[in-house]
Design a protein around this motif. Structure first.
Motif, PDB file in Angstrom:
ATOM      1  N   LYS A 110      37.488  40.203  35.383  1.00  0.00           N
ATOM      2  CA  LYS A 110      38.476  40.141  36.703  1.00  0.00           C
ATOM      3  C   LYS A 110      39.574  39.035  36.358  1.00  0.00           C
ATOM      4  N   ALA A 111      39.310  38.437  35.177  1.00  0.00           N
ATOM      5  CA  ALA A 111      40.676  37.371  34.688  1.00  0.00           C
ATOM      6  C   ALA A 111      41.398  38.578  33.764  1.00  0.00           C
ATOM      7  N   ASP A 112      41.169  39.551  33.490  1.00  0.00           N
ATOM      8  CA  ASP A 112      41.798  40.239  32.550  1.00  0.00           C
ATOM      9  C   ASP A 112      43.037  41.313  33.280  1.00  0.00           C
ATOM     10  N   GLU A 113      44.221  41.208  33.096  1.00  0.00           N
ATOM     11  CA  GLU A 113      44.960  41.977  34.059  1.00  0.00           C
ATOM     12  C   GLU A 113      45.007  43.313  34.007  1.00  0.00           C
ATOM     13  N   ASP A 114      44.509  44.087  32.675  1.00  0.00           N
ATOM     14  CA  ASP A 114      44.477  45.415  32.547  1.00  0.00           C
ATOM     15  C   ASP A 114      43.056  46.089  33.068  1.00  0.00           C
ATOM     16  N   LEU A 115      42.199  45.215  32.986  1.00  0.00           N
ATOM     17  CA  LEU A 115      40.696  45.565  33.538  1.00  0.00           C
ATOM     18  C   LEU A 115      40.431  45.212  34.819  1.00  0.00           C
ATOM     19  N   ARG A 116      40.961  44.302  35.672  1.00  0.00           N
ATOM     20  CA  ARG A 116      40.492  43.639  36.767  1.00  0.00           C
ATOM     21  C   ARG A 116      40.331  44.644  38.070  1.00  0.00           C
ATOM     22  N   ARG A 117      41.070  45.769  37.926  1.00  0.00           N
ATOM     23  CA  ARG A 117      40.924  46.751  39.249  1.00  0.00           C
ATOM     24  C   ARG A 117      39.786  47.682  39.080  1.00  0.00           C
ATOM     25  N   ILE A 118      38.880  47.596  37.877  1.00  0.00           N
ATOM     26  CA  ILE A 118      37.805  48.440  37.754  1.00  0.00           C
ATOM     27  C   ILE A 118      37.066  47.870  38.809  1.00  0.00           C
ATOM     28  N   PRO A 119      36.224  48.732  39.910  1.00  0.00           N
ATOM     29  CA  PRO A 119      35.148  48.298  40.676  1.00  0.00           C
ATOM     30  C   PRO A 119      33.935  47.834  39.766  1.00  0.00           C
ATOM     31  N   VAL A 120      33.403  46.688  40.244  1.00  0.00           N
ATOM     32  CA  VAL A 120      31.933  46.230  39.653  1.00  0.00           C
ATOM     33  C   VAL A 120      31.066  46.159  40.749  1.00  0.00           C
ATOM     34  N   VAL A 121      30.112  47.261  40.457  1.00  0.00           N
ATOM     35  CA  VAL A 121      28.956  46.984  41.262  1.00  0.00           C
ATOM     36  C   VAL A 121      27.780  46.072  40.526  1.00  0.00           C
ATOM     37  N   VAL A 122      27.367  45.117  40.972  1.00  0.00           N
ATOM     38  CA  VAL A 122      26.382  44.376  40.368  1.00  0.00           C
ATOM     39  C   VAL A 122      25.083  44.692  40.623  1.00  0.00           C
ATOM     40  N   LEU A 123      24.325  45.323  39.936  1.00  0.00           N
ATOM     41  CA  LEU A 123      22.912  45.890  40.015  1.00  0.00           C
ATOM     42  C   LEU A 123      21.896  45.241  39.229  1.00  0.00           C
ATOM     43  N   THR A 124      21.271  44.419  39.825  1.00  0.00           N
ATOM     44  CA  THR A 124      20.253  43.401  39.274  1.00  0.00           C
ATOM     45  C   THR A 124      18.900  43.064  39.967  1.00  0.00           C
ATOM     46  N   THR A 125      18.063  42.662  39.107  1.00  0.00           N
ATOM     47  CA  THR A 125      16.860  42.199  39.996  1.00  0.00           C
ATOM     48  C   THR A 125      16.911  41.047  40.788  1.00  0.00           C
ATOM     49  N   SER A 126      17.874  40.299  40.354  1.00  0.00           N
ATOM     50  CA  SER A 126      18.042  38.823  41.109  1.00  0.00           C
ATOM     51  C   SER A 126      18.321  39.041  42.612  1.00  0.00           C
ATOM     52  N   GLN A 127      17.568  38.090  43.515  1.00  0.00           N
ATOM     53  CA  GLN A 127      17.897  38.219  44.962  1.00  0.00           C
ATOM     54  C   GLN A 127      18.249  36.880  45.359  1.00  0.00           C
ATOM     55  N   ALA A 128      18.708  35.814  44.075  1.00  0.00           N
ATOM     56  CA  ALA A 128      19.010  34.435  44.333  1.00  0.00           C
ATOM     57  C   ALA A 128      20.193  34.388  44.923  1.00  0.00           C
ATOM     58  N   GLU A 129      20.410  33.608  46.067  1.00  0.00           N
ATOM     59  CA  GLU A 129      21.351  33.471  46.886  1.00  0.00           C
ATOM     60  C   GLU A 129      22.563  32.927  45.811  1.00  0.00           C
ATOM     61  N   GLN A 130      22.286  31.967  45.022  1.00  0.00           N
ATOM     62  CA  GLN A 130      23.276  31.541  44.087  1.00  0.00           C
ATOM     63  C   GLN A 130      23.985  32.656  43.357  1.00  0.00           C
ATOM     64  N   ASP A 131      23.161  33.466  42.717  1.00  0.00           N
ATOM     65  CA  ASP A 131      23.608  34.816  42.022  1.00  0.00           C
ATOM     66  C   ASP A 131      24.613  35.623  42.818  1.00  0.00           C
ATOM     67  N   ILE A 132      24.279  35.881  44.183  1.00  0.00           N
ATOM     68  CA  ILE A 132      25.023  36.807  44.968  1.00  0.00           C
ATOM     69  C   ILE A 132      26.226  36.036  45.471  1.00  0.00           C
ATOM     70  N   LEU A 133      26.380  34.767  45.702  1.00  0.00           N
ATOM     71  CA  LEU A 133      27.525  34.181  46.001  1.00  0.00           C
ATOM     72  C   LEU A 133      28.458  34.113  44.861  1.00  0.00           C
ATOM     73  N   ARG A 134      27.814  33.646  43.569  1.00  0.00           N
ATOM     74  CA  ARG A 134      28.610  33.707  42.268  1.00  0.00           C
ATOM     75  C   ARG A 134      29.365  34.900  41.892  1.00  0.00           C
ATOM     76  N   SER A 135      28.553  35.919  42.553  1.00  0.00           N
ATOM     77  CA  SER A 135      29.098  37.275  41.985  1.00  0.00           C
ATOM     78  C   SER A 135      30.232  37.478  42.769  1.00  0.00           C
ATOM     79  N   TYR A 136      30.135  37.345  44.075  1.00  0.00           N
ATOM     80  CA  TYR A 136      31.284  37.674  45.257  1.00  0.00           C
ATOM     81  C   TYR A 136      32.358  36.684  44.496  1.00  0.00           C
ATOM     82  N   ASP A 137      32.151  35.419  44.351  1.00  0.00           N
ATOM     83  CA  ASP A 137      33.069  34.625  43.948  1.00  0.00           C
ATOM     84  C   ASP A 137      33.833  35.090  42.758  1.00  0.00           C
ATOM     85  N   LEU A 138      33.301  35.858  41.828  1.00  0.00           N
ATOM     86  CA  LEU A 138      33.998  36.370  40.590  1.00  0.00           C
ATOM     87  C   LEU A 138      34.531  37.577  41.005  1.00  0.00           C
ATOM     88  N   HIS A 139      34.353  37.975  42.156  1.00  0.00           N
ATOM     89  CA  HIS A 139      35.132  39.269  42.818  1.00  0.00           C
ATOM     90  C   HIS A 139      34.536  40.826  42.478  1.00  0.00           C
TER      91      HIS A 139
END
Length: 148
Positions: free
Chosen positions: A85-114
């Protein structure tokens, strides 16, 4: 309506170190109704090489969508997401986080990272396949994506 040509394959990059989950995702997409091509890489370093078309990935197509696990070897999914998401050439590619983690901190951090979406992998086999197919259908046929 999407911007992609209907005859053009929808390119998906799966960043997943669990061979069982990768195989299930491949099977789900193979049996789906969409024309998707899935490329699989097993860690964050390989993912960034693929996305930047470096080394053996020099001729790789730019993905329309990235399915990203968080807990990866060498460079974890959070690092990949931040770098992507910091790379101007790549940031528009949509990212779906698909993970086993249900931790609130992982959810919040992922959305904070766009991250565009956060999905906890279902443990049930049929539900996992259903989720992967739903992701494909939504991102392939419902969403309008920027041109590659």
């Amino acid at each position: 309506m999407t911007l992609r040509n209907a005859s053009e394959a929808f390119e998906i990059l799966l960043v997943e170190d669990n061979p069982g989950d990768a195989r299930l995702a491949q099977e789900a997409l193979k049996e789906g109704r969409m024309t998707s091509r899935l490329k699989v890489v097993v860690d964050g370093v390989e993912a960034m090489s693929f996305l930047r078309r470096e080394g053996p990935y020099a001729g790789s197509p730019r993905p329309n969508l990235i399915l990203l696990d968080l807990n990866l070897p060498r460079k974890d999914g959070r690092q990949v997401l931040a770098e992507l998401k910091a790379d101007e050439d790549l940031r528009r590619i949509p990212v779906v986080v698909l993970t086993t983690s249900q931790a609130e901190q992982d959810i919040l951090r992922s959305y904070d990272l766009h991250a565009n979406c956060y999905i906890t992998k279902p443990v049930d086999l049929d539900r996992f396949i259903s989720v992967v197919r739903s992701i494909e259908e939504y991102w392939c046929s419902v969403v309008t994506l920027p041109p590659r």
